[in-house]
Design a protein around this motif. Sequence first.
Motif, PDB file in Angstrom:
ATOM      1  N   THR A 567       0.835  -1.203   0.000  1.00 56.59           N
ATOM      2  CA  THR A 567       0.000   0.000   0.000  1.00 56.59           C
ATOM      3  C   THR A 567       0.867   1.250   0.000  1.00 56.59           C
ATOM      4  OG1 THR A 567      -1.748  -1.149   1.206  1.00 56.59           O
ATOM      5  CG2 THR A 567      -1.809   1.257   1.205  1.00 56.59           C
ATOM      6  N   PRO A 569       0.761   4.992   0.722  1.00 48.58           N
ATOM      7  CA  PRO A 569      -0.155   5.901   1.444  1.00 48.58           C
ATOM      8  C   PRO A 569      -0.485   7.141   0.628  1.00 48.58           C
ATOM      9  CG  PRO A 569       2.070   6.015   2.350  1.00 48.58           C
ATOM     10  CD  PRO A 569       2.076   4.889   1.371  1.00 48.58           C
ATOM     11  N   ALA A 570      -1.614   7.738   0.962  1.00 53.96           N
ATOM     12  CA  ALA A 570      -2.045   8.961   0.276  1.00 53.96           C
ATOM     13  C   ALA A 570      -1.103  10.106   0.613  1.00 53.96           C
ATOM     14  CB  ALA A 570      -3.473   9.300   0.682  1.00 53.96           C
ATOM     15  N   ASP A 571      -0.951  10.994  -0.356  1.00 53.11           N
ATOM     16  CA  ASP A 571      -0.098  12.170  -0.176  1.00 53.11           C
ATOM     17  C   ASP A 571      -0.929  13.396  -0.540  1.00 53.11           C
ATOM     18  OD1 ASP A 571       1.762  14.125  -0.053  1.00 53.11           O
ATOM     19  OD2 ASP A 571       3.212  13.177  -1.411  1.00 53.11           O
ATOM     20  N   ASN A 572      -1.398  14.106   0.470  1.00 51.76           N
ATOM     21  CA  ASN A 572      -2.286  15.247   0.214  1.00 51.76           C
ATOM     22  C   ASN A 572      -1.579  16.409  -0.454  1.00 51.76           C
ATOM     23  OD1 ASN A 572      -4.573  14.009   1.315  1.00 51.76           O
ATOM     24  ND2 ASN A 572      -3.938  14.573   3.415  1.00 51.76           N
ATOM     25  N   SER A 576      -1.980  14.102  -7.756  1.00 48.81           N
ATOM     26  CA  SER A 576      -2.134  12.806  -8.417  1.00 48.81           C
ATOM     27  C   SER A 576      -2.180  11.647  -7.425  1.00 48.81           C
ATOM     28  CB  SER A 576      -0.980  12.582  -9.403  1.00 48.81           C
ATOM     29  OG  SER A 576       0.259  12.587  -8.704  1.00 48.81           O
ATOM     30  N   ASN A 577      -2.005  11.938  -6.124  1.00 51.15           N
ATOM     31  CA  ASN A 577      -1.935  10.855  -5.147  1.00 51.15           C
ATOM     32  C   ASN A 577      -2.769  11.197  -3.909  1.00 51.15           C
ATOM     33  OD1 ASN A 577      -1.122   8.403  -4.138  1.00 51.15           O
ATOM     34  ND2 ASN A 577       0.820   9.161  -3.324  1.00 51.15           N
ATOM     35  N   LYS A 578      -4.027  11.586  -4.130  1.00 51.91           N
ATOM     36  CA  LYS A 578      -4.909  11.973  -3.035  1.00 51.91           C
ATOM     37  C   LYS A 578      -5.421  10.768  -2.259  1.00 51.91           C
ATOM     38  CE  LYS A 578      -5.114  16.518  -3.556  1.00 51.91           C
ATOM     39  NZ  LYS A 578      -4.748  17.444  -2.459  1.00 51.91           N
ATOM     40  N   LYS A 579      -5.430   9.584  -2.913  1.00 51.64           N
ATOM     41  CA  LYS A 579      -5.912   8.372  -2.255  1.00 51.64           C
ATOM     42  C   LYS A 579      -4.785   7.357  -2.165  1.00 51.64           C
ATOM     43  CE  LYS A 579     -10.669   8.873  -3.914  1.00 51.64           C
ATOM     44  NZ  LYS A 579     -11.771   8.218  -4.672  1.00 51.64           N
ATOM     45  N   HIS A 580      -4.879   6.497  -1.152  1.00 54.57           N
ATOM     46  CA  HIS A 580      -3.847   5.464  -1.040  1.00 54.57           C
ATOM     47  C   HIS A 580      -3.993   4.467  -2.199  1.00 54.57           C
ATOM     48  CE1 HIS A 580      -7.223   3.426   1.013  1.00 54.57           C
ATOM     49  NE2 HIS A 580      -6.664   2.320   0.548  1.00 54.57           N
ATOM     50  N   LEU A 581      -2.885   3.901  -2.614  1.00 55.16           N
ATOM     51  CA  LEU A 581      -2.840   3.008  -3.774  1.00 55.16           C
ATOM     52  C   LEU A 581      -2.313   1.644  -3.363  1.00 55.16           C
ATOM     53  CD1 LEU A 581      -3.089   2.739  -6.905  1.00 55.16           C
ATOM     54  CD2 LEU A 581      -0.706   3.457  -7.041  1.00 55.16           C
TER      55      LEU A 581
END
Length: 706
Positions: A567, A569-572, A576-581
Motif C-alpha cells: 500500500t 499511502p495517500a499524499d495530500n 495525483s496521489n490523493k488516495k492510497h494506492l
Amino acid sequence: MVNKYVAGLSIDKIQTYLTKAIHAHVQEKQTEEATLKSIVNSSREISDDFFTAIKNKFNEYKIEKLMSCSGVYIFSCTIAESDEPVLEELLNELFLHYYHISQGNKLLHYVFFKDDGRTEIEAIQEAKKRLKQNKYFTQIIEKNKSQLFSFCKIEKSGNTSAVNQKDYPMFVKDINALYQDKDTDSEDTGNSNHFRIAVIKADLDGMGDMFSDIKEYKEYTLTSEVLSETVSLRGLHEAVAEVCRTDNQSYTTGGWLFPFYIAGDDIFFAVAVANFLKGIEVCQYLLKKIKNELAGKLSDKFSNKISMSIGVEITFNREPIRYYLDRVEDQLENAKDDKTYLNFDSLKPFLNSKISIGRLTFLDIDYAQFKNCKKNASKERKSKLNSAINSAPIWQFFISDVCLLLFIKNDADCKEFLGTPSFFYSLLERLSDEVIRCDDKKYINHLLYYLLPNYLGNPNEHLWQAELLLNAAILRQLYIKIPKKGFKIDLSDYKKHRMETYLRLMLLFSDPRFQIVKNQVSDTVLLSKENINNARKNLLTKIRHCLYETISHKTLTSCFVKQDKFTIPADNTRASNKKHLIISYYKTVRVEKSMFFRLRNTEKIPFSKAATMLSMNNPPEDPLKDGHNGIAGTTAPQLDKPIYRMSFKKQEFCDEPQIDKKWNSDFIDSLMLFYQYNEAVIKYKIITGNSKNYKNKRGIRDVRHS
C-alpha cells in the motif's frame, strides 16, 4: 382462352461447367490456354449473352421480366392456352442450343406454369423452387433423350477468343501476361516462364437471408439489378480500375488481373503475387459497392446482412488450373465454414469479409466503425469489444505486423538483429516439432524462451522498442481475452495452427522477392507511445501473470514465488496521489540464471541436492543488518517499499508431495522464464522512468541484481 404464364430458366452455375472443363481428360497441356479462354467466354455468356439469347428467342411475344440475375432469368407472358406447346418448344430450343455450343457440358434448366394470380415475388419464388427440383429436369432429359443419348456431330462455338483488350484494358489476355518486369522473385528465371501468382476466389455470404427478408417486388428487382451489374465482368473491371485510381503510389501499368469467371455471387481471378493485396482490395471494393447501393436504394437492414468469404492460394503460373482450383476452393470453404466471429458476437456488426490463406481465416472488419462504437460504448460493452478484437485473427492487425517487420528489415540499426528469416524458421521448426507440439508445457516454454527480449535497455531505442512490438505481435496469436477475467494463453490445436500459419505468412509477406506489402508506415506511427505500452503489457506484464497462474504444481511454485500487495499511502500534497494506492507485486527466492541451467539436469542434481544448493544461495536474512528489502548496505528497515525477496524454506520444499516427480526440467524451465520475464518488467520500468512505486532507480537496480 388467354392465360398468363411464368417461365424460369437457369443455366448451370459457371463453376460447375468450369470444374467439368478443367477435370476433363483432354486437358493435358500445362498452360491449358484453351481452358482459360473457355472459362472467360463462359463467364461472359452467363453475364451478358444469356439474357440476350432469351430475348431474341421470344421476340414475337411480349414478355415481362420479373428477375434477371447471373444465369437466372424469370419472366411472365400472356398467351393463348393453345400456344402453351409453343412456349415449351421455345424453351426447349434454348436448352438444345446451350447443350450443343458447350459440347454437352452446359445444361439449361427451365420450367413454366400458369400464373394463377400469384404476386410477382410469389411467382419468382415458385419458379426458383421448381428450377431446383429434379423432377422438372428429368422431364427435359426424357423429352430430348434421342439427342442426348446418341452420337451426333457437335459444332464448336466460333467465339473462342479471350477477353477483348479494348473493352477491358485492366485485364490481361492470359496467365503469363500477369508477369511484371518489376518482379524480383529469384525463382522467376528472369522472364515470364515461371513466377508466383495469387489465385483468389470470393463468394458473397448472407444472400439467402437477405432475399428471404424482402417482401416488396420492387426491392427484389432492385437487389437483383445491383447484383447483376456489380458481380459481372464489367463490374470487376470497374473495381480493378478504381483500386488503381485510389492507389496514390500505383505500381501497376496496364492490365494486372486475369478473370477466370465472375457471375452470380462468385468471383474468381488471378493476379501476380506482387498484386495480392490489390486483389483483396478489388473484392472489398465490390462488396462495399453492393452494400452502399443496397443501402441507398433500399435500407441498411438488407445491406448489413451481406458479407464476403475470400479464399487465397499462392502458386506458380505454369501449374495446371485443375490443381490449384481444388486448393483455392478448399480455402474458400475454410473461410465460409469459419465461425470464429460467432464466438465474438460484438464483432459481427463490423464484419466485412473473411479471408482464408494457409487454412487460417482472418476477419476483415470496418475498423473505423469499430473504434467509433468503442468510444461511445458502455463499460461492459467496451470490455466485450476489447475481448473480441484481441482474441480473433484480424486482417488489419496482420498487415500492420507485416509493416512492422518491413520497417525492421529496412532499419539499419535493427535489420541485423531482429526479424531475420533464421529467427522465424528456427521458431517455426521448434513449434511444429510433434513432440513439442503435443506437450503444452514444452510448447509454451519454447515459445516464451524465443520471445524473451534480448535488447531491452539497449542504448538504441529503436532496437528494443521494435523487438518488444514484434515479439508481442507473435505472442498475440495465442491470446484469448475473457471479459472481466483478463488475458489467457490458449494452447488449443486451433491456436497452435494459427501461430504456425502466422509465422509462415510473416515470412512470405515480408520476403523482398515478392514485394507484397509496399506501403511503408513511419516509425512515429509504429513506435508510438501507445503501441509500445500495449506491447509491454502483452509481452511482459501479462505473460508474467500468466506464467505465475499456469505454472504446474502451485504449492511447489509457492516455494519460489509469492504474490503480495503493498500500500502506497495517500499524499495530500500531490494532486495525483490523493488516495492510497494498493499495488500487486511478486517476491521471489534468489536464484541466478546460471543456477537454473544447472538445476535443469535433474539426473545429476536431484531435488535433495537442489534444496541444499538453494539454501546455500539464500542464507537467513538479518533484518538489522540487511533491512527488510534484503538489500546489502541498508542498516534500517525500509517500510515504505515492498519486500522483493523471500527466504527459501528447505523443509517445506522437501516435504512437497511427489516432489521427485514434480521437480523436472519443464517445471524448472517455466520457473526460470517467470524470473526472466519478472526481471524484464522491472528493467522496462527503469529504462522508461515510469516506476511510480519507488523513489530512486538505484534501489530498483539493487533489487533486480540482489
